[in-house]
Design a protein around this motif. Structure first.
Motif: not given
Length: 268
Positions: A213-226
């Motif tokens: 899902s796109l949602q999974r990648l968006q959550l992962s993106a936040l986790l990798h933002s900091s």
């Protein structure tokens, strides 16, 4: 006591708590998700039960090692009205109530739900939480819906163990607060991480290729933002709750980072 996280995706209980639902099914979803942290609050209540959100959390984690973060100083009055009060008397009363609900002598993590009160400075609420932490009734204290200026004022009074603000994957509304948390080594929890109608075509293309899902990648993106950022998923269905938890395990790559940055550029 530094908050040590076994996982960085928490399950938020607001969506399970504010309106009548199938409690048995909700408990099954919460437990099946496998989150290591649950997030609730005194304000996550039903009209006829002002403690519903905390009671649901207490039942869901009974006999487990799941960390529970809850919040006080803000509660539901009726269908359309909430109050806010971070006076020492109110915070102590809310904490004592939460201790009874969870059947514990100490709560894992307790936040001031709101600190933007004109007639009650943040220092008053933080001092109240600090006293309760010193008494052993709270292991850790946090602030929710807070600005950098308010954090500076609060931490002049006492150590803050966690911060929770709205911070969406495509909005990044709290980047300044995240930067403060990085500088001060304080965990940051992003609530409503997916509440945005902003398109993310580059991430969406990779999601389609991966079959996730796109949602999974968006959550992962936040986790990798900091490194200090964790996310609070508001998912209330079994499949979406499990998908959210899986975001932490989703492989990240330079391609994903580039795609995410390209999507962010379209909204800045």
């Amino acid at each position: 006591m530094m908050l040590e996280l076994a996982g960085r995706v928490a399950l938020g209980l607001a969506g399970f708590s504010m309106t009548p639902r199938d409690r048995t099914a909700d408990l099954a979803t919460i437990r099946a998700a496998g989150a290591t942290i649950l997030d609730t609050a005194r304000a996550y209540a039903q009209v006829d039960n002002p403690l519903y959100g905390e009671e649901l959390a207490a039942e869901a984690v009974d006999g487990t090692s799941v960390i529970v973060g809850t919040k006080g100083g803000h509660s539901r009055i009726n269908a359309d009205t909430w109050d806010a009060d971070i006076s020492a008397a109110r915070i102590r009363a809310d904490v004592e109530s939460s201790l009874r609900v969870f059947g514990r002598e100490q709560l894992d993590l307790y936040y001031l739900h709101r600190v933007d009160l004109a007639d009650q400075p943040v220092e008053e609420g933080v001092a109240a939480l600090t006293s309760l932490r010193d008494e052993g009734k709270l292991a850790r204290i946090g602030l929710s819906n807070v600005t950098v200026a308010e954090l500076d004022r609060a931490t002049a009074v006492a150590r803050v163990d966690a911060v929770q603000n709205r911070h969406t994957a495509m909005g990044r509304e709290a980047d300044d607060v995240v930067a403060w948390c990085e500088a001060n080594e304080v965990p940051f929890f992003a609530y409503s991480p997916l509440r945005s109608a902003i398109p993310a075509p580059h991430l969406a293309a990779i999601a389609a290729n991966r079959g996730v899902s796109l949602q999974r990648l968006q959550l992962s993106a936040l986790l990798h933002s900091s490194p200090v950022v964790s996310v609070i998923s508001g998912a209330t269905r079994p499949q979406t709750a499990l998908d959210s938890i899986a975001a932490e395990r989703e492989p990240w790559s330079a391609e994903l980072q580039t795609a995410y940055e390209a999507d962010l550029e379209t909204v800045q």
